[in-house]
Structures are given as structure tokens and as C-alpha cells.
Design an enzyme around this catalytic site. Structure first.
Site, PDB file in Angstrom:
ATOM      1  N   SER A 146       0.873  -1.162   0.000  1.00  0.00           N
ATOM      2  CA  SER A 146       0.000   0.000   0.000  1.00  0.00           C
ATOM      3  C   SER A 146       0.914   1.217   0.000  1.00  0.00           C
ATOM      4  O   SER A 146       1.673   1.421   0.947  1.00  0.00           O
ATOM      5  CB  SER A 146      -0.872  -0.035   1.257  1.00  0.00           C
ATOM      6  OG  SER A 146      -1.626   1.141   1.374  1.00  0.00           O
ATOM      7  N   LYS A 171      -1.052  -1.008  -4.413  1.00  0.00           N
ATOM      8  CA  LYS A 171      -2.248  -0.210  -4.100  1.00  0.00           C
ATOM      9  C   LYS A 171      -1.821   1.236  -3.909  1.00  0.00           C
ATOM     10  O   LYS A 171      -0.890   1.522  -3.153  1.00  0.00           O
ATOM     11  CB  LYS A 171      -2.888  -0.802  -2.854  1.00  0.00           C
ATOM     12  CG  LYS A 171      -3.809   0.074  -2.069  1.00  0.00           C
ATOM     13  CD  LYS A 171      -4.518  -0.754  -0.985  1.00  0.00           C
ATOM     14  CE  LYS A 171      -4.589  -0.010   0.331  1.00  0.00           C
ATOM     15  NZ  LYS A 171      -5.200  -0.838   1.402  1.00  0.00           N
ATOM     16  N   LEU A 172      -2.492   2.139  -4.627  1.00  0.00           N
ATOM     17  CA  LEU A 172      -2.175   3.556  -4.558  1.00  0.00           C
ATOM     18  C   LEU A 172      -3.227   4.287  -3.739  1.00  0.00           C
ATOM     19  O   LEU A 172      -4.419   4.143  -3.991  1.00  0.00           O
ATOM     20  CB  LEU A 172      -2.159   4.175  -5.966  1.00  0.00           C
ATOM     21  CG  LEU A 172      -1.296   3.499  -7.029  1.00  0.00           C
ATOM     22  CD1 LEU A 172      -1.548   4.138  -8.391  1.00  0.00           C
ATOM     23  CD2 LEU A 172       0.182   3.592  -6.652  1.00  0.00           C
ATOM     24  N   LYS A 173      -2.790   5.061  -2.775  1.00  0.00           N
ATOM     25  CA  LYS A 173      -3.734   5.894  -2.023  1.00  0.00           C
ATOM     26  C   LYS A 173      -4.063   7.121  -2.892  1.00  0.00           C
ATOM     27  O   LYS A 173      -3.166   7.703  -3.515  1.00  0.00           O
ATOM     28  CB  LYS A 173      -3.108   6.347  -0.702  1.00  0.00           C
ATOM     29  CG  LYS A 173      -2.841   5.195   0.263  1.00  0.00           C
ATOM     30  CD  LYS A 173      -4.128   4.682   0.884  1.00  0.00           C
ATOM     31  CE  LYS A 173      -3.832   3.705   2.016  1.00  0.00           C
ATOM     32  NZ  LYS A 173      -5.051   3.245   2.685  1.00  0.00           N
ATOM     33  N   ASP A 198      -6.967   3.062  -3.179  1.00  0.00           N
ATOM     34  CA  ASP A 198      -7.698   3.137  -1.903  1.00  0.00           C
ATOM     35  C   ASP A 198      -7.957   4.611  -1.598  1.00  0.00           C
ATOM     36  O   ASP A 198      -7.025   5.393  -1.425  1.00  0.00           O
ATOM     37  CB  ASP A 198      -6.871   2.495  -0.785  1.00  0.00           C
ATOM     38  CG  ASP A 198      -7.636   2.396   0.535  1.00  0.00           C
ATOM     39  OD1 ASP A 198      -8.781   2.891   0.609  1.00  0.00           O
ATOM     40  OD2 ASP A 198      -7.085   1.815   1.496  1.00  0.00           O
ATOM     41  N   GLU A 223     -10.878   0.633  -3.526  1.00  0.00           N
ATOM     42  CA  GLU A 223     -11.163   0.383  -2.115  1.00  0.00           C
ATOM     43  C   GLU A 223     -11.821   1.604  -1.474  1.00  0.00           C
ATOM     44  O   GLU A 223     -11.319   2.723  -1.588  1.00  0.00           O
ATOM     45  CB  GLU A 223      -9.842   0.035  -1.410  1.00  0.00           C
ATOM     46  CG  GLU A 223      -9.989  -0.451   0.016  1.00  0.00           C
ATOM     47  CD  GLU A 223      -8.638  -0.892   0.597  1.00  0.00           C
ATOM     48  OE1 GLU A 223      -7.718  -1.238  -0.174  1.00  0.00           O
ATOM     49  OE2 GLU A 223      -8.503  -0.876   1.834  1.00  0.00           O
ATOM     50  N   ASP A 248     -13.659  -1.583   2.871  1.00  0.00           N
ATOM     51  CA  ASP A 248     -12.755  -1.687   4.024  1.00  0.00           C
ATOM     52  C   ASP A 248     -13.499  -1.107   5.240  1.00  0.00           C
ATOM     53  O   ASP A 248     -14.157  -1.851   5.989  1.00  0.00           O
ATOM     54  CB  ASP A 248     -11.452  -0.923   3.707  1.00  0.00           C
ATOM     55  CG  ASP A 248     -10.483  -0.830   4.874  1.00  0.00           C
ATOM     56  OD1 ASP A 248     -10.824  -1.258   5.989  1.00  0.00           O
ATOM     57  OD2 ASP A 248      -9.350  -0.307   4.700  1.00  0.00           O
ATOM     58  N   LYS A 272     -10.077  -7.100   8.014  1.00  0.00           N
ATOM     59  CA  LYS A 272      -9.180  -6.710   9.106  1.00  0.00           C
ATOM     60  C   LYS A 272      -9.832  -7.265  10.370  1.00  0.00           C
ATOM     61  O   LYS A 272     -10.975  -6.911  10.675  1.00  0.00           O
ATOM     62  CB  LYS A 272      -9.041  -5.187   9.192  1.00  0.00           C
ATOM     63  CG  LYS A 272      -8.264  -4.567   8.027  1.00  0.00           C
ATOM     64  CD  LYS A 272      -8.190  -3.048   8.124  1.00  0.00           C
ATOM     65  CE  LYS A 272      -7.428  -2.467   6.923  1.00  0.00           C
ATOM     66  NZ  LYS A 272      -7.556  -0.985   6.831  1.00  0.00           N
ATOM     67  N   GLY A 300      -4.123  -4.080   6.266  1.00  0.00           N
ATOM     68  CA  GLY A 300      -3.120  -3.792   7.290  1.00  0.00           C
ATOM     69  C   GLY A 300      -3.366  -2.434   7.900  1.00  0.00           C
ATOM     70  O   GLY A 300      -4.111  -1.617   7.354  1.00  0.00           O
ATOM     71  N   LEU A 302      -0.482  -0.700   9.383  1.00  0.00           N
ATOM     72  CA  LEU A 302       0.902  -0.343   9.720  1.00  0.00           C
ATOM     73  C   LEU A 302       1.343  -1.016  11.017  1.00  0.00           C
ATOM     74  O   LEU A 302       2.048  -0.425  11.842  1.00  0.00           O
ATOM     75  CB  LEU A 302       1.069   1.188   9.848  1.00  0.00           C
ATOM     76  CG  LEU A 302       0.415   2.084   8.786  1.00  0.00           C
ATOM     77  CD1 LEU A 302       0.702   3.558   9.101  1.00  0.00           C
ATOM     78  CD2 LEU A 302       0.913   1.767   7.389  1.00  0.00           C
TER      79      LEU A 302
END
Ligand code: OSB
Ligand code: MG
Length: 378
Positions: A146, A171-173, A198, A223, A248, A272, A300, A302
Site C-alpha cells: 500500500s 495499491k495507490l492511495k 484506496d 477500495e 474496508d 481486518k 493492514g 501499519l
């Protein structure tokens, strides 16, 4: 099968507990649409029974910016309510402990912290890896990364690095104004990689024209594009875009997951454990998605090595058919609080061996990372 041993062994007594508040600086600030994280501060819970210790970390934030839970509220609830309820008590199985916590409203992540530590303890008392006890198999799991928000040039460079390291999905924020051009640039540079975005809930249905433009880039999924608590609007959006929606933030219970699947608000689910309220709920979400033919992957937060090890074990379940977010710990921290190094090879994360989550606290480093310690006895 979960809990098959529950009826053939004596109940497990929680002799004592230790609650630490731990701080780990992040090597690089992590930027998402809701804000920037510079460090992880988290409750670390240790439950003891005889010679065994079970571990879990809380993933709530200092302020309620991802979901509603916060560290101060979690610490108070653990200290004043949940730990006094369970220390000195015996439980026939993890479900029995969960039953005690379920009537309390909300606070999924805080309840999950207790249940996850107990699952680890339970697995250790049976001398089984946690993944085996949950119904999983295999000795490694597929993972992606991510990538936090950064300039387009810098993001393309980071995609190149992580792709070269073998990560199976990038995955790109995104955030408003930093989306179509970003994805277009990455897709142009890497026509064939598995790519997702995301939004962390930063758009609304008014952004449908922009979200529809993302259909051109063959994304694995988008996402949580819309509000953190709005399943209905995601169902409306899914009718208007081709790219699968992955939820999510919205999936905070089995019921929310069922409603999302029935409404076709998500065609992929990010699992999660903490957000779901514990393994009990996470396992049912996993099974429910399989029944709807909806693939899941492990998200995740972090995490330190403790939460990361939990994530890896969970990811060994059969419907985790897309790469998760549990990338190498060395991407996040200069030094972890566990002795083992959780590092990927060719986009696969090895499952820590041994009983429970299979990792051990680094007691040479833990004191330095600890802000406070509280002990709980009957
Ligand atoms: O939305 O999945 C998310 C990190 C913090 C809060 C929310 C999210 C994330 C990530 C990072 O995407 C996943 C990781 O690398 O652990
Ligand atoms: Mg997310």
C-alpha cells in the site's frame, strides 16, 4: 476447522495481563486522504496462562480519523472494563471469551485486541500455529504493498521499486484531485501489473464521473471510495462503474458484510480482524464472502510484528485469494518489537513457525519503545 479442540481440553485460565502503550516511529510518513501518520502508537496486550503468553496490538488511532475508535478510549476500556472482566477467569474456548465482550456496544478494535491475544494464547496452549487453528494452510502468503500519497513522479518510482521486489499487487492511495492523473501515469509506466486504489472514504456519489474514468485502467478494485459508514451509496456506485468496489471501513461486523454483499455494494472485501471485532467475526466474514463468491484479502494498519504475524496467519485461510497488505516490516520501522524479521521474498511472506502467532517479543528493545506499562492480576 476453528475450535475443534474446544470440548476435549480443560478451560484456559487467564492468570494475569500486561497492558503497554508502545511507540514506534515510521521510517517514512504515511499519507492517506484523511491525514498523515508519522508514528505508530498502540496498546500492546499480553495475556498469561501458566508458562504461555498471548499477544495482540490495538490498531485504533490517536484521533478518530479512520474509524471512530481512539487510543485513549481503548486504554480506558481495557483498563477499567475488559481486563478486570477476564483476568483470573477461565474460558472453555475463544468464543466463550468473545461472548463476554459482545454485549458491549461498538469498540470493535478494542474488543478484538483482547480476543486476538486470547486466540494466540489458546493456540499456544494447544501447541498449534494460529493459522492451523483458524483453518488455514500453507507456509507463506501472497502480499502486495500500500503506497501512501506522494507526487506522481515519486509514486511511479516507488511502484518500480516494489514491483522489482516482487510484490504481487500495488495499491495507490488517492485523494480528491490526486487520482485519475496518478493512476494514468502508473498504468502507462506499468501496463501489466496488478493495480488497485484506496480512497479511504474521500469521495461522494457526486464524484461518479471521475470514478467512472478509472474504469479505463483495469484496476483490480477501488477500495472504500465513499463514506466510511455508507453501504447504500456504494451499492449505487457499483451499478454505475465497472471496476469492482472493495469495502474496508464499512465492514465493521458480520451483519455489515452480509448487507454489503446482498446489496452488491462490494465485489471484493478487505478483512481486518480488528475492524471486525475479533477472529470470530473475521472468520464468519471470510466464510460469508466465500458463499457469495466474493474474494477477500487481508488489510493492514501499519502494524508492528505482533499485528503483522496475526495478519499472516489469518491470510492462510482459503478465500484469501488476493494479495494482502502485510508487506515487509522493514518498510515501516527501523527496529521492530519482535525478534523475528518479517520480510517478503518474491512477493510472499513466510508464515512464522511455531505455536500461536510464532513470533517473540524483543525484550532488549521493548522497554525503549514502551511509553507506559500496567499490570493486571485477579
Ligand atoms: O485503508 O487500508 C487502509 C493504513 C492505515 C489506515 C488505513 C489503511 C492503511 C493502509 C496501510 O492501507 C496498510 C499497511 O501497509 O499496513
Ligand atoms: Mg483501506
Amino acid at each position: 476447522m476453528p475450535d475443534t479442540h474446544s470440548d476435549t481440553r480443560p478451560p484456559l485460565t487467564i492468570d494475569s495481563a500486561e497492558l503497554r502503550l508502545v511507540r514506534l516511529p515510521l521510517l517514512t510518513p504515511f499519507v492517506i486522504s484523511t491525514g498523515t501518520m508519522y508514528e505508530r502508537v498502540f496498546p500492546l496486550l499480553i495475556l498469561r496462562s501458566g508458562a504461555h503468553e498471548g499477544y495482540a496490538e490495538g490498531v485504533m488511532d490517536p484521533f478518530p480519523d479512520y474509524l471512530g475508535e481512539t487510543i485513549p478510549a481503548a486504554m480506558a476500556l481495557l483498563r477499567e472494563l475488559f481486563l478486570p472482566m477476564i483476568v483470573g477467569k477461565s474460558f472453555a474456548n475463544p468464543a466463550a471469551l468473545q461472548d463476554l465482550l459482545t454485549p458491549w456496544r461498538g469498540h470493535q478494535m478494542t474488543k478484538a485486541t483482547v480476543e486476538m491475544a486470547f486466540r494466540d494464547l489458546w493456540a499456544k496452549s494447544l501447541n498449534l500455529p494460529l493459522g492451523t487453528l483458524l483453518g488455514g494452510s500453507g507456509d507463506s502468503v501472497e502480499v502486495g504493498v500500500s503506497l501512501g500519497i506522494g507526487s506522481i513522479d515519486d509514486t511511479v518510482k516507488r511502484v518500480a521499486e516494489h514491483h522489482a521486489q516482487g510484490y504481487k499487487r500495488i495499491k495507490l492511495k488517492t485523494r480528491p484531485g490526486h487520482d485519475v492523473d496518478l493512476v494514468a501515469a502508473v498504468r502507462e509506466a506499468f501496463p501489466d501489473i496488478r493495480l488497485s486504489v484506496d480512497a479511504n472514504a474521500c469521495y461522494s456519489l457526486a464524484d461518479t464521473p471521475m470514478l467512472r474514468k478509472l474504469d479505463a485502467f483495469d484496476l483490480d478494485y477501488i477500495e472504500q471510495p465513499l463514506a466510511w459508514d455508507d453501504i447504500q451509496d456504494h451499492a449505487t456506485l457499483q451499478k454505475r462503474i465497472r471496476t469492482p468496489i472493495c469495502l474496508d471501513e464499512c465492514i465493521n461486523s458480520v451483519q455489515a458484510c452480509r448487507q454489503a454483499l446482498q446489496a452488491d455494494a462490494a465485489r471484493v472485501i478487505n478483512v481486518k480482524v480488528a475492524r471486525s471485532g475479533g477472529y470470530g467475526a473475521a472468520l464468519r466474514i471470510h466464510d460469508l464472502c466465500a458463499a457469495f463468491d466474493v474474494p477477500v484479502w487481508c488489510g493492514g494498519m501499519l502494524e508492528s510484528g505482533i499485528g503483522r504475524a496475526h495478519n499472516i496467519h489469518l491470510s492462510t485461510l482459503p478465500n484469501f485469494s488476493k494479495p494482502g497488505d502485510t508487506s515487509s516490516a522493514s518498510r515501516y520501522f527501523a527496529r521492530d518489537i519482535i525478534r523475528e524479521k518479517l520480510e517478503t521474498r518474491d512477493g510472499r511472506m513466510p508464515v512464522p513457525r511455531g505455536a500461536g502467532i510464532g513470533v517473540h517479543l524483543d525484550h532488549d528493545f521493548l522497554p525503549e519503545a514502551t511509553i507506559s506499562t500496567e499490570a493486571f492480576a485477579p
